[in-house]
Write an enzyme that holds these catalytic residues in place. Structure first.
Site, PDB file in Angstrom:
ATOM      1  N   CYS A 100      -7.696  -0.050  17.255  1.00 58.99           N
ATOM      2  CA  CYS A 100      -8.419   0.740  17.948  1.00 58.99           C
ATOM      3  C   CYS A 100      -9.572   1.599  16.726  1.00 58.99           C
ATOM      4  O   CYS A 100     -10.246   2.326  17.276  1.00 58.99           O
ATOM      5  CB  CYS A 100      -7.877   1.447  18.901  1.00 58.99           C
ATOM      6  SG  CYS A 100      -6.765   2.992  18.258  1.00 58.99           S
TER       7      CYS A 100
ATOM      8  N   GLY B  24     -14.466   4.187 -16.640  1.00 58.50           N
ATOM      9  CA  GLY B  24     -13.418   3.305 -16.309  1.00 58.50           C
ATOM     10  C   GLY B  24     -13.324   2.318 -15.160  1.00 58.50           C
ATOM     11  O   GLY B  24     -12.607   2.314 -14.467  1.00 58.50           O
TER      12      GLY B  24
ATOM     13  N   SER C  20     -14.806  -1.671 -14.509  1.00 53.37           N
ATOM     14  CA  SER C  20     -15.101  -2.995 -14.922  1.00 53.37           C
ATOM     15  C   SER C  20     -16.665  -3.521 -14.324  1.00 53.37           C
ATOM     16  O   SER C  20     -17.172  -4.461 -15.286  1.00 53.37           O
ATOM     17  CB  SER C  20     -14.311  -3.876 -14.568  1.00 53.37           C
ATOM     18  OG  SER C  20     -14.283  -4.042 -13.312  1.00 53.37           O
TER      19      SER C  20
ATOM     20  N   GLN D 143     -14.657   4.722  -6.951  1.00 50.12           N
ATOM     21  CA  GLN D 143     -14.075   3.397  -6.240  1.00 50.12           C
ATOM     22  C   GLN D 143     -12.685   3.512  -5.930  1.00 50.12           C
ATOM     23  O   GLN D 143     -12.041   2.533  -5.391  1.00 50.12           O
ATOM     24  CB  GLN D 143     -14.485   2.252  -7.172  1.00 50.12           C
ATOM     25  CG  GLN D 143     -15.877   2.066  -7.554  1.00 50.12           C
ATOM     26  CD  GLN D 143     -15.887   1.007  -8.580  1.00 50.12           C
ATOM     27  OE1 GLN D 143     -16.307  -0.229  -8.187  1.00 50.12           O
ATOM     28  NE2 GLN D 143     -16.001   1.455  -9.869  1.00 50.12           N
ATOM     29  N   ASN D 144     -12.066   4.424  -6.343  1.00 50.00           N
ATOM     30  CA  ASN D 144     -10.445   4.529  -6.476  1.00 50.00           C
ATOM     31  C   ASN D 144     -10.133   5.154  -5.056  1.00 50.00           C
ATOM     32  O   ASN D 144     -10.870   5.899  -4.371  1.00 50.00           O
ATOM     33  CB  ASN D 144     -10.121   5.454  -7.525  1.00 50.00           C
ATOM     34  CG  ASN D 144     -10.192   5.026  -8.860  1.00 50.00           C
ATOM     35  OD1 ASN D 144     -10.447   3.803  -9.041  1.00 50.00           O
ATOM     36  ND2 ASN D 144     -10.354   5.862  -9.916  1.00 50.00           N
TER      37      ASN D 144
ATOM     38  N   TYR E 288       0.956  -1.323   0.068  1.00 52.89           N
ATOM     39  CA  TYR E 288       0.099  -0.157  -0.021  1.00 52.89           C
ATOM     40  C   TYR E 288       0.731   1.170  -0.053  1.00 52.89           C
ATOM     41  O   TYR E 288       0.536   2.327  -0.562  1.00 52.89           O
ATOM     42  CB  TYR E 288      -1.019   0.009   1.190  1.00 52.89           C
ATOM     43  CG  TYR E 288      -2.072  -0.891   0.806  1.00 52.89           C
ATOM     44  CD1 TYR E 288      -2.374  -2.057   1.143  1.00 52.89           C
ATOM     45  CD2 TYR E 288      -3.216  -0.183   0.233  1.00 52.89           C
ATOM     46  CE1 TYR E 288      -3.543  -2.887   0.889  1.00 52.89           C
ATOM     47  CE2 TYR E 288      -4.329  -0.967  -0.161  1.00 52.89           C
ATOM     48  CZ  TYR E 288      -4.591  -2.506   0.121  1.00 52.89           C
ATOM     49  OH  TYR E 288      -5.498  -2.930  -0.013  1.00 52.89           O
TER      50      TYR E 288
ATOM     51  N   CYS F 203       0.093   2.629  16.233  1.00 51.29           N
ATOM     52  CA  CYS F 203      -0.781   3.635  16.615  1.00 51.29           C
ATOM     53  C   CYS F 203      -0.399   4.461  18.005  1.00 51.29           C
ATOM     54  O   CYS F 203       0.370   4.115  18.834  1.00 51.29           O
ATOM     55  CB  CYS F 203      -2.206   2.930  17.217  1.00 51.29           C
ATOM     56  SG  CYS F 203      -3.418   4.200  18.032  1.00 51.29           S
TER      57      CYS F 203
ATOM     58  N   HIS G 269     -14.596   3.203  -1.591  1.00 55.59           N
ATOM     59  CA  HIS G 269     -13.649   2.095  -1.258  1.00 55.59           C
ATOM     60  C   HIS G 269     -12.447   2.779  -0.145  1.00 55.59           C
ATOM     61  O   HIS G 269     -11.303   2.046  -0.206  1.00 55.59           O
ATOM     62  CB  HIS G 269     -12.959   1.386  -2.175  1.00 55.59           C
ATOM     63  CG  HIS G 269     -14.185   0.436  -3.069  1.00 55.59           C
ATOM     64  ND1 HIS G 269     -13.937   0.063  -4.385  1.00 55.59           N
ATOM     65  CD2 HIS G 269     -15.187   0.122  -2.773  1.00 55.59           C
ATOM     66  CE1 HIS G 269     -14.908  -0.517  -4.657  1.00 55.59           C
ATOM     67  NE2 HIS G 269     -15.868  -0.516  -3.319  1.00 55.59           N
TER      68      HIS G 269
ATOM     69  N   CYS H  15      -5.579   2.760  12.846  1.00 57.09           N
ATOM     70  CA  CYS H  15      -5.276   1.669  13.560  1.00 57.09           C
ATOM     71  C   CYS H  15      -6.111   0.363  13.683  1.00 57.09           C
ATOM     72  O   CYS H  15      -7.278   0.486  13.516  1.00 57.09           O
ATOM     73  CB  CYS H  15      -5.298   1.983  15.005  1.00 57.09           C
ATOM     74  SG  CYS H  15      -4.752   0.620  16.116  1.00 57.09           S
TER      75      CYS H  15
HETATM   76  N1  APR Z   1     -10.111   4.932 -20.121  1.00 54.07           N
HETATM   77  C1  APR Z   1     -11.210   4.381 -19.832  1.00 54.07           C
HETATM   78  N2  APR Z   1     -11.610   3.126 -19.283  1.00 54.07           N
HETATM   79  C2  APR Z   1     -10.225   2.350 -19.065  1.00 54.07           C
HETATM   80  C3  APR Z   1      -9.131   3.215 -19.232  1.00 54.07           C
HETATM   81  C4  APR Z   1      -8.852   4.323 -19.835  1.00 54.07           C
HETATM   82  N3  APR Z   1      -8.005   4.901 -20.250  1.00 54.07           N
HETATM   83  N4  APR Z   1      -8.122   2.220 -19.032  1.00 54.07           N
HETATM   84  C5  APR Z   1      -8.600   0.984 -18.481  1.00 54.07           C
HETATM   85  N5  APR Z   1     -10.051   1.264 -18.687  1.00 54.07           N
HETATM   86  C6  APR Z   1     -11.234   0.482 -18.036  1.00 54.07           C
HETATM   87  C7  APR Z   1     -10.926  -1.060 -18.252  1.00 54.07           C
HETATM   88  O1  APR Z   1     -11.250  -1.412 -19.493  1.00 54.07           O
HETATM   89  C8  APR Z   1     -11.690  -1.608 -17.194  1.00 54.07           C
HETATM   90  O2  APR Z   1     -13.067  -1.841 -17.648  1.00 54.07           O
HETATM   91  O3  APR Z   1     -11.237   0.611 -16.580  1.00 54.07           O
HETATM   92  C9  APR Z   1     -11.689  -0.796 -16.175  1.00 54.07           C
HETATM   93  C10 APR Z   1     -10.837  -0.871 -14.869  1.00 54.07           C
HETATM   94  O4  APR Z   1     -11.666  -2.197 -14.205  1.00 54.07           O
HETATM   95  P1  APR Z   1     -10.797  -2.473 -12.904  1.00 54.07           P
HETATM   96  O5  APR Z   1      -9.373  -2.776 -12.983  1.00 54.07           O
HETATM   97  O6  APR Z   1     -11.650  -3.899 -12.429  1.00 54.07           O
HETATM   98  O7  APR Z   1     -11.093  -1.569 -11.942  1.00 54.07           O
HETATM   99  P2  APR Z   1     -12.415  -1.107 -11.006  1.00 54.07           P
HETATM  100  O8  APR Z   1     -13.554  -1.183 -11.941  1.00 54.07           O
HETATM  101  O9  APR Z   1     -12.195   0.057 -10.393  1.00 54.07           O
HETATM  102  O10 APR Z   1     -12.545  -2.097  -9.884  1.00 54.07           O
HETATM  103  C11 APR Z   1     -13.571  -1.784  -8.966  1.00 54.07           C
HETATM  104  O11 APR Z   1     -12.709  -3.563  -7.485  1.00 54.07           O
HETATM  105  O12 APR Z   1     -10.819  -4.832  -7.032  1.00 54.07           O
HETATM  106  C12 APR Z   1     -11.707  -3.784  -6.390  1.00 54.07           C
HETATM  107  O13 APR Z   1     -11.617  -2.399  -4.904  1.00 54.07           O
HETATM  108  C13 APR Z   1     -11.297  -2.585  -6.071  1.00 54.07           C
HETATM  109  O14 APR Z   1     -12.206  -0.215  -6.431  1.00 54.07           O
HETATM  110  C14 APR Z   1     -11.876  -1.551  -6.994  1.00 54.07           C
HETATM  111  C15 APR Z   1     -13.096  -2.210  -7.565  1.00 54.07           C
END
Ligand code: APR
Length: 251
Positions: A129, A194, A196, A100-101, A66, A154, A118, A126
């Site tokens: 706690c 962006g 999935s 979600q980022n 991380y 902590c 997320h 911590c």
């Molecule tokens: N522009 C648009 N879309 C894009 C680009 C870009 N430049 N680059 C990648 N992508 C798309 C990919 O095609 C994919 O569909 O972004 C998506 C990323 O998907 P993931 O990697 O699964 O990320 P995400 O959807 O944020 O995951 C959701 O899952 O693993 C957990 O907690 C984690 O927050 C995360 C959550």
């Protein structure tokens, strides 16, 4: 590339939601969650590292991962997609960003209220706690090259510090989830950018928006996903298409 009818729909919108995933930060050099892990981390399964079980099994490994990711974010810059979303907020009466980022690139691009479903790399707490932990200094002492790193203790109970992110198997923060649901159920236009769309409950937000009649717009590099829900699907890099869209709204 962009249907003029879509521009009219966005211009007429009163409440807009922008829901983002790792893809919006990809053009800033931040690997998406489902990209193959790179370098020293390629042999680890992210879903194992991003869990309380993984942390208990090897605190130094998980904390090191991380901190490596936090360093990558600190070295990165927001991209044109982040800035376009901040500009879009000036062009519509009400815009809510739900992400979600765990990076802070939306905020650094000027987006005001960002709902982090997320958690965040910048809000460690911590493990014992749950009190928030203040990084001694925001800059990292020495570059993290992806090695194991012992988490700090902590200041109150001397428990070990954990990342302030939502791990697999953990619940989303209640307030943020409630705000996100309310925004999705009350919007006219819902951008899914962006992501999935495979991780619930966040992935249910576009469906909630479609159910109340909002126009769902998917922006993603690939064509899969949200077929039944997205009325418009723009298959492109978010950093390319969002500035274009903002320009067309200005015309
Ligand atoms: N522009 C648009 N879309 C894009 C680009 C870009 N430049 N680059 C990648 N992508 C798309 C990919 O095609 C994919 O569909 O972004 C998506 C990323 O998907 P993931 O990697 O699964 O990320 P995400 O959807 O944020 O995951 C959701 O899952 O693993 C957990 O907690 C984690 O927050 C995360 C959550």
């Amino acid at each position: 590339m962009i249907d003029p009818a879509l521009i009219d729909i966005i211009k007429a919108a009163k409440r807009v939601v922008v829901f983002t995933g790792a893809g919006i930060s990809a053009e800033s050099g931040i690997p998406t969650f489902r990209d193959a892990q790179s370098g020293l981390w390629e042999k680890y399964d992210p879903e194992k590292l991003a869990s309380a079980k993984g942390y208990r099994a090897d605190k130094d490994l998980v904390w090191g991962w991380y901190e490596w990711r936090r360093m990558k974010v600190m070295q990165a810059q927001p991209n044109a997609g982040h800035y376009a979303i901040a500009q879009l907020a000036e062009q519509v009466p009400d815009l809510t960003v739900i992400t979600q980022n765990v990076d802070d690139l939306h905020e650094r691009a000027g987006s005001q209220t960002v709902i982090h479903l997320h958690g965040s790399l910048f809000q460690p707490r911590c493990f014992a706690c749950a009190r928030p932990y203040q990084f001694e200094n925001t800059a990292l002492d020495e570059p993290i090259d992806g090695r194991c790193l012992a988490p700090p203790s902590c200041q109150h109970c001397h428990g070990r510090i954990r990342p302030g992110v939502v791990w697999f198997g953990e619940n989303l923060p209640t307030d943020e989830w409630r705000q996100a649901e309310t925004a999705a159920k009350n919007c006219d236009v819902f951008f899914a950018i962006g992501t999935s769309g495979v991780v619930m409950p966040a992935a249910g937000l576009p469906v909630m928006a479609a159910k109340v009649g909002a126009t769902v717009i998917k922006i993603n590099l690939d064509s899969m996903g949200l077929e039944k829900v997205a009325k418009y699907r723009l298959q492109a890099k978010s950093g390319d298409v969002l500035p274009l869209l903002v320009d067309l709204l200005n015309k």
